[in-house]
Design an enzyme around this catalytic site. Structure first.
Site, PDB file in Angstrom:
ATOM      1  N   THR A 115       0.758  -0.983   0.195  1.00  0.00           N
ATOM      2  CA  THR A 115      -0.036   0.187   0.130  1.00  0.00           C
ATOM      3  C   THR A 115       0.688   1.029  -0.072  1.00  0.00           C
ATOM      4  O   THR A 115       1.824   1.244   0.723  1.00  0.00           O
ATOM      5  CB  THR A 115      -0.972  -0.095   1.147  1.00  0.00           C
ATOM      6  N   PHE A 133       0.969   5.246   0.644  1.00  0.00           N
ATOM      7  CA  PHE A 133       0.651   6.111   1.437  1.00  0.00           C
ATOM      8  C   PHE A 133       1.126   7.484   1.126  1.00  0.00           C
ATOM      9  O   PHE A 133       2.112   7.816   0.551  1.00  0.00           O
ATOM     10  CB  PHE A 133       0.933   6.116   3.133  1.00  0.00           C
TER      11      PHE A 133
END
Ligand code: PEP
Ligand code: MN
Length: 634
Positions: free
Chosen positions: A530, A532
């Protein structure tokens, strides 16, 4: 006249030019623009332009054709952004100021302040000195009213504005308020304009009852010539032969004025119409016409109001209007300024406001993957867990957190659209950095539990889906139960204290909750990452960014609904050799089947070229904003 300086002008040359002009009797104002630095020289003095043109450091000299000089777009092409407390007015923002016509009592202004703030107003208005047509009407509470207004503003975190009617009140009032309001009746009270201008404080300048646009701008020029450049113009209706409304709202003045001046212009539908039922539709008309905001009268009990009750909205009507304004703002390519992000007691002390907290906000429960991203970036900072993504944006805006950590995309799940939309909707927040986290899922249970004990497995639907192979093989009889987030699922099974329950989440969630990891790395795909973004208020970005060189930029833009318009925008980037990364489209609220485009590009060692491209894209696109330039080390 406008003196355009050479790009390479030396500071000493600039000083010489300024001193020369001052000696000749001009007032000189320096304006640093994105493209060029110019000096505006105004005053009664006259001089042959060619003399100035030949001075060292001067590129060219252009006369200003309009009688208003400092206020003119000819002098300054870029929109002026007026700062009132911590609220910015102008540019791509829509700012709503609201409150009663007059401050009537402490209780009344406190009640209304709470209601308008709740609905989304960012500046509180309320008259303490009321210029009334009849000497027998309520004249306002004077200084006592100012005290109540200040208290209401501080309590609800809103800067305040109120009308000044006399030069002798200016110094006293400046202690209580954030912005002076010059009323329609005083627009050409030149002594008042001079005195207020000298305070350098922000001013809301209403259009006079029978003032032409040029006279109105000349009044702004008075303020500017005396020292302030923080002026917001306000169209509030003019006197015509029409008697159906209190005044005649001159909606077309908005786009005209915006073309003539760099100062922001807002509209006051309350005094323009004098009729409650017309306030909301005319508010929308003003926004549609390009207004940078509204000033609206709202009263909790309009039938008992001491002034202007018939034109005051009920709080519920105002709330509805704010929702409509929010929808419409996206249609005109702007964003509604949010509820104040001010720590009330420090309204005037911007530095303190934002250094108060150095927490990092993230969405989710303690131990969430977002917290892991926070830890990777900031070793020792406190965290502020938030329930929703939007709360992360809000806490950063309010100064309750210094920075926010937000997931933007996952290699398996794709883009987190909510956060792209949030970035669009919070124009005062910028992206300052990036962090990548590998998502390693674990089966977490109560201490001592075994696989055989487990009957139910809780996690975010993505967590469950990403571990389906493991679940099918190792726990074929356990029921998969979707939960709102992974770390929240861990907290939940801990609270249930039931050995038959397990959760799928990251390791920090197990550590934080003192639970056991029964199996680690159970995700079907190891390539699960992921990405960010770290977000910040603009003024806090500097410290973070100075640590590293920007190599990536993110931007958002709208293009007209015409063949080739997206292609043309992207071609500009391509022609300058920019390597695009991510490209997303997001629907524009209120414009079915039209889209905003989110683009990331590499900018390493090309910062100057990037600045050039930005200028071109600003011209080319119907709206354009750089979300941030940052370092992506991953
Ligand atoms: C007001 O805003 O309270 C007011 C008196 O407005 P205007 O000066 O536009 O009449
Ligand atoms: Mn009024």
């Amino acid at each position: 006249m406008i003196i355009i300086l050479n790009k390479q002008v030396k500071p000493s040359q600039k000083e010489d030019i300024k001193n020369f002009l001052k000696d000749k009797g001009f007032k000189v104002k320096e304006i640093v623009g994105q493209e060029e630095t110019v000096l505006g020289a105004v005053g009664r003095a006259t001089i042959d332009h060619r003399i100035v043109e030949q001075m060292e450091g001067v590129s060219s000299v252009v006369p200003i054709s309009k009688p208003y000089k400092l206020a003119s777009r000819e002098l300054k092409k870029e929109d002026t952004i007026v700062q009132v407390g911590n609220v910015k007015i102008g540019g791509q923002r829509i700012v709503v100021m609201a409150g009663p016509c007059a401050v009537e009592s402490e209780e009344q202004i406190m009640t209304i302040a709470s209601q308008v703030r709740e609905a989304g107003a960012v500046i509180l208005r309320g008259g303490a000195f009321k210029p009334r047509t009849s000497p027998y009407s309520f004249q306002g509470l004077g200084e006592e009213g100012l005290k109540y207004l200040r208290k209401a503003g501080d309590t609800y975190g809103m800067p305040v504005t109120t009308e000044v009617v006399s030069p002798t009140d200016v110094d006293m009032m400046s202690k209580y308020i954030d912005m002076f309001q010059i009323g329609a009746r005083n627009m050409q009270n030149f002594e008042l304009l001079k005195k207020v201008g000298r305070t350098k404080m922000p001013v809301l300048l209403k259009r006079g009852l029978s003032a032409t646009i040029e006279e109105w701008l000349m009044a702004a020029e008075y303020l500017m010539a005396n020292g302030t450049d923080q002026i917001v113009l306000c169209e509030r209706g003019i006197r015509t032969y029409e008697r159906a409304t209190r005044n005649t709202l001159d909606c077309s003045a908005i786009p005209i004025v915006q073309k003539l001046t760099h100062l922001p212009v807002i509209g006051d539908p309350s005094h323009a119409t004098g009729i409650r039922s017309l306030v909301s539709p005319m508010s929308l008309a003003l926004i549609a016409g390009g207004a940078s905001g509204l000033m609206v009268e709202v009263h909790n009990k309009p039938e008992n109001a001491l002034s202007d009750g018939p034109q005051s909205l009920y709080p519920s009507q105002f709330e509805k209007l704010m929702r409509d304004v929010q929808s419409l703002s996206t249609v005109v390519g702007k964003s509604l300024e949010r509820i104040p992000r001010i720590i009330p007691s420090s309204l005037t002390d911007i530095e303190n406001v934002y250094s108060d907290s150095d927490k990092i906000a993230f969405q989710g429960e303690r131990g969430a993957f977002s917290e892991l991203a926070v830890r990777r970036t900031f070793d020792d900072k406190d965290v502020l867990p938030c329930e929703k993504f939007e709360d992360v944006f809000e806490t950063v805006m309010k100064g309750e957190a210094l920075y926010g950590m937000l997931p933007i995309e996952n290699t398996l799940g794709g883009t987190i659209n909510d956060n792209i939309d949030n970035l669009i909707n919070y124009p005062d927040l910028v992206v300052i950095g990036e962090q990548h986290v590998r998502i390693i899922h674990n089966l977490i249970c109560l201490p001592g539990a075994t696989k055989e004990d487990i009957k139910e497995v809780y996690s975010h639907p993505q967590g469950l889906a990403q571990c389906s192979e493991y679940l099918n093989k190792e726990l074929p009889n356990a029921k998969a139960v979707p939960f709102f987030d992974t770390a929240g699922a861990v907290k939940y099974i801990k609270e249930k204290n039931d050995k038959s329950l397990a959760a799928i989440a990251g390791e920090p969630a197990a550590v934080y909750n003192n639970l056991e990891i029964l199996a680690a790395g159970i995700e079907s795909h190891p390539d699960n990452y992921t990405r960010f973004y770290i977000i910040s208020r603009e003024e806090n970005a500097i410290n973070f960014l100075s640590a590293s060189k920007a190599n990536k930029a993110a931007m958002i833009f709208n293009v007209s609904h015409k063949p080739g318009s997206l292609f043309n925008a992207l071609k500009i980037l391509a022609d300058y050799g920019f390597n695009l990364g991510k490209l997303e489209s997001r629907p524009i609220l209120g414009k079915p089947w039209e889209y905003s485009f989110f683009v990331e590009t590499d900018i390493l060692n090309k910062e100057e070229a990037f600045e050039e491209v930005v200028e071109i894209l600003k011209e080319e696109c119907s709206s354009f904003r750089v979300l941030g330039k940052f370092n992506s080390t991953n």
